[in-house]
Design a protein around this motif. Structure first.
Motif, short mmCIF file in Angstrom:
data_model
loop_
_atom_site.label_atom_id
_atom_site.label_comp_id
_atom_site.label_asym_id
_atom_site.label_seq_id
_atom_site.Cartn_x
_atom_site.Cartn_y
_atom_site.Cartn_z
N VAL A 1 -17.68 -32.62 124.86
CA VAL A 1 -18.41 -32.44 126.10
C VAL A 1 -17.92 -31.13 126.71
O VAL A 1 -16.72 -30.97 126.97
CB VAL A 1 -18.17 -33.60 127.08
CG1 VAL A 1 -18.98 -33.41 128.36
CG2 VAL A 1 -18.52 -34.93 126.42
N VAL A 2 -18.81 -30.17 126.93
CA VAL A 2 -18.39 -28.82 127.34
C VAL A 2 -19.18 -28.34 128.54
O VAL A 2 -20.25 -28.86 128.86
CB VAL A 2 -18.54 -27.81 126.18
CG1 VAL A 2 -17.65 -28.17 125.00
CG2 VAL A 2 -20.01 -27.71 125.75
N ARG A 3 -18.64 -27.33 129.19
CA ARG A 3 -19.33 -26.63 130.26
C ARG A 3 -20.34 -25.66 129.66
O ARG A 3 -20.36 -25.38 128.46
CB ARG A 3 -18.32 -25.85 131.11
CG ARG A 3 -17.47 -26.73 132.03
CD ARG A 3 -18.23 -27.14 133.27
NE ARG A 3 -18.79 -25.97 133.94
CZ ARG A 3 -18.07 -25.16 134.72
NH1 ARG A 3 -16.80 -25.39 134.94
NH2 ARG A 3 -18.65 -24.11 135.30
N GLU A 4 -21.18 -25.10 130.54
CA GLU A 4 -22.20 -24.16 130.10
C GLU A 4 -21.59 -22.82 129.69
O GLU A 4 -20.46 -22.51 130.10
CB GLU A 4 -23.22 -23.94 131.23
CG GLU A 4 -22.76 -22.98 132.32
CD GLU A 4 -21.69 -23.52 133.25
OE1 GLU A 4 -21.22 -22.77 134.11
OE2 GLU A 4 -21.31 -24.71 133.12
N PRO A 5 -22.28 -22.00 128.86
CA PRO A 5 -21.78 -20.65 128.56
C PRO A 5 -21.58 -19.87 129.86
O PRO A 5 -22.37 -19.95 130.80
CB PRO A 5 -22.91 -20.04 127.73
CG PRO A 5 -23.59 -21.22 127.10
CD PRO A 5 -23.53 -22.31 128.13
N GLY A 6 -20.48 -19.10 129.91
CA GLY A 6 -20.13 -18.38 131.13
C GLY A 6 -19.01 -19.04 131.89
O GLY A 6 -18.38 -18.44 132.76
N SER A 7 -18.72 -20.30 131.56
CA SER A 7 -17.61 -21.02 132.17
C SER A 7 -16.28 -20.47 131.65
O SER A 7 -16.12 -20.25 130.45
CB SER A 7 -17.71 -22.51 131.84
OG SER A 7 -16.45 -23.15 131.88
N GLY A 8 -15.32 -20.28 132.56
CA GLY A 8 -14.01 -19.80 132.14
C GLY A 8 -13.28 -20.79 131.26
O GLY A 8 -12.57 -20.41 130.31
N THR A 9 -13.44 -22.09 131.54
CA THR A 9 -12.81 -23.11 130.70
C THR A 9 -13.34 -23.05 129.28
O THR A 9 -12.58 -23.08 128.31
CB THR A 9 -13.06 -24.51 131.30
OG1 THR A 9 -12.47 -24.58 132.60
CG2 THR A 9 -12.47 -25.59 130.42
N ARG A 10 -14.66 -22.95 129.15
CA ARG A 10 -15.25 -22.87 127.81
C ARG A 10 -14.83 -21.59 127.09
O ARG A 10 -14.51 -21.62 125.89
CB ARG A 10 -16.77 -22.95 127.91
CG ARG A 10 -17.45 -22.83 126.56
CD ARG A 10 -18.91 -23.23 126.63
NE ARG A 10 -19.60 -23.01 125.37
CZ ARG A 10 -20.80 -23.48 125.09
NH1 ARG A 10 -21.46 -24.21 125.97
NH2 ARG A 10 -21.37 -23.22 123.92
N GLU A 11 -14.82 -20.47 127.80
CA GLU A 11 -14.44 -19.21 127.17
C GLU A 11 -12.99 -19.25 126.68
O GLU A 11 -12.66 -18.74 125.61
CB GLU A 11 -14.63 -18.06 128.15
CG GLU A 11 -14.40 -16.69 127.52
CD GLU A 11 -14.56 -15.55 128.50
OE1 GLU A 11 -14.11 -14.44 128.18
OE2 GLU A 11 -15.13 -15.77 129.59
N THR A 12 -12.10 -19.87 127.49
CA THR A 12 -10.70 -19.99 127.08
C THR A 12 -10.58 -20.79 125.79
O THR A 12 -9.84 -20.41 124.86
CB THR A 12 -9.88 -20.66 128.18
OG1 THR A 12 -9.92 -19.86 129.36
CG2 THR A 12 -8.43 -20.86 127.76
N LEU A 13 -11.30 -21.91 125.71
CA LEU A 13 -11.25 -22.74 124.51
C LEU A 13 -11.84 -22.01 123.31
O LEU A 13 -11.25 -22.02 122.22
CB LEU A 13 -12.01 -24.05 124.76
CG LEU A 13 -12.17 -24.97 123.55
CD1 LEU A 13 -10.82 -25.39 123.01
CD2 LEU A 13 -13.03 -26.19 123.93
N GLU A 14 -12.98 -21.37 123.48
CA GLU A 14 -13.62 -20.67 122.36
C GLU A 14 -12.71 -19.56 121.83
O GLU A 14 -12.57 -19.39 120.61
CB GLU A 14 -14.95 -20.09 122.81
CG GLU A 14 -16.03 -21.14 123.03
CD GLU A 14 -17.32 -20.57 123.58
OE1 GLU A 14 -18.39 -21.15 123.33
OE2 GLU A 14 -17.26 -19.53 124.29
N ARG A 15 -12.08 -18.83 122.73
CA ARG A 15 -11.19 -17.75 122.30
C ARG A 15 -9.98 -18.31 121.56
O ARG A 15 -9.55 -17.76 120.54
CB ARG A 15 -10.74 -16.93 123.51
CG ARG A 15 -9.75 -15.83 123.14
CD ARG A 15 -9.45 -14.92 124.30
NE ARG A 15 -10.60 -14.10 124.66
CZ ARG A 15 -10.51 -13.00 125.40
NH1 ARG A 15 -9.34 -12.60 125.86
NH2 ARG A 15 -11.59 -12.30 125.68
N ALA A 16 -9.42 -19.43 122.05
CA ALA A 16 -8.26 -20.03 121.40
C ALA A 16 -8.61 -20.52 120.00
O ALA A 16 -7.82 -20.35 119.06
CB ALA A 16 -7.72 -21.19 122.25
#
Length: 298
Positions: free
Chosen positions: A196-211
């Motif tokens: 379950v994820v936030r929309e694109p542009g979310s800082g939480t999602r970007e942090t996870l994707e980068r990790a």
């Protein structure tokens, strides 16, 4: 418990603890001592606990009373944050200080920062816009706000930044989810798991994707995309699936057992919260003072 305690009774309990006397609490509030005693007795009946030892030498909280008092202080502190944040949202059009913040920061940190700032400037009007980190950067770029706060791994281009806080993301699931029985999870397993994820542009999602990219396991697998941390949290509690969320957002749920954290053994999910403002400009006035408060409280 037959009813939820009222806030004024919780304030009275805290005040009795601070002053050591129901008489002093009554004098501070400008009410009769019998009214204080009656309210506290009602609170005790509602909770089914003896909270105050009443003696000729004064009043002192019982051990149970001290525990409840600590909880009451947190409830009242959260209420103050709610009221401060609500006022900032309500007055943003005519604000002297215009602020934008990503959702996690807006929910858990900004009200405290604004409250601290207004101790020295009680008449200051603060307007708050809550959105995701990408949109915060655009608002700052366009001059629609004086300062922004983002949780993305890197600040938007063309902006100056300063670290104001740190955070850590956690993998969380409902207690009934199969992963709740696991002590740990590998990064590869997390990448394969529907989240379950936030929309694109979310800082939480970007942090996870980068990790995940840094770990070399590919992209995340979205199960559901939702527009707020509150929506993600509710979906996870309902058993929809696991999510990766800020520990600020789920701390209470983990303590009270609504959610279970699953450790990821080889993935760094720490992140930095940053203040952002236009590059080449100096932060001045109330914006500079808010920045100082935020940086000083980390």
């Amino acid at each position: 418990m037959t009813a939820v305690p009222d806030l004024e009774s919780l304030r009275l309990l805290v005040l009795v603890d601070e002053l050591g006397s129901m008489g002093k609490a009554a004098a501070t509030l400008g009410i009769a001592q019998p009214s204080v005693s009656k309210r506290l007795t009602t609170l005790e009946h509602r909770l089914g606990l003896i909270l105050v030892d009443r003696t000729r030498r004064g009043s002192a909280l019982t051990p149970a009373g001290r525990v409840v008092c600590g909880w009451a202080q947190r409830v009242l502190g959260e209420l103050d944050g709610l009221l401060t944040g609500a006022e900032a949202l309500r007055t943003r059009r005519d604000a002297e200080l215009r602020v934008a913040a990503s959702m996690t920061i807006a929910e858990h940190l900004v009200p405290t920062w604004i409250g601290e700032l207004r101790k020295s400037q009680p008449e200051l009007y603060v307007g708050l816009r809550v959105t995701n980190s990408v949109n915060v950067g655009e608002l700052v770029h366009n001059g629609e706000v004086d300062i922004g706060f983002v949780e993305s791994p890197s600040a938007p281009g063309g902006l100056s930044t300063k670290r104001v806080a740190t955070d850590r993301l956690k993998v969380v699931v409902a207690p009934s989810h199969p992963l709740a029985r696991r002590r740990s999870l590998s990064t590869a397993e997390l990448a394969r798991e529907g989240l379950v994820v936030r929309e694109p542009g979310s800082g939480t999602r970007e942090t996870l994707e980068r990790a995940l990219r840094r770990a070399g396991v590919g992209e995340l697998t979205p199960l559901v995309e939702l527009g707020s941390a509150a929506a993600v949290r509710g979906a996870v509690i309902a058993g929809t699936g696991p999510a990766v969320m800020s520990e600020l957002a789920v701390a209470g749920d983990l303590v009270e057992g609504r959610l279970v954290a699953v450790e990821v053994t080889d993935l760094d999910l720490r992140r930095t919260f940053r203040a952002v403002w236009p590059a080449g400009r100096k932060v001045t006035g109330p914006a500079a003072e808010l920045l100082a408060v935020a940086a000083g409280m980390r």
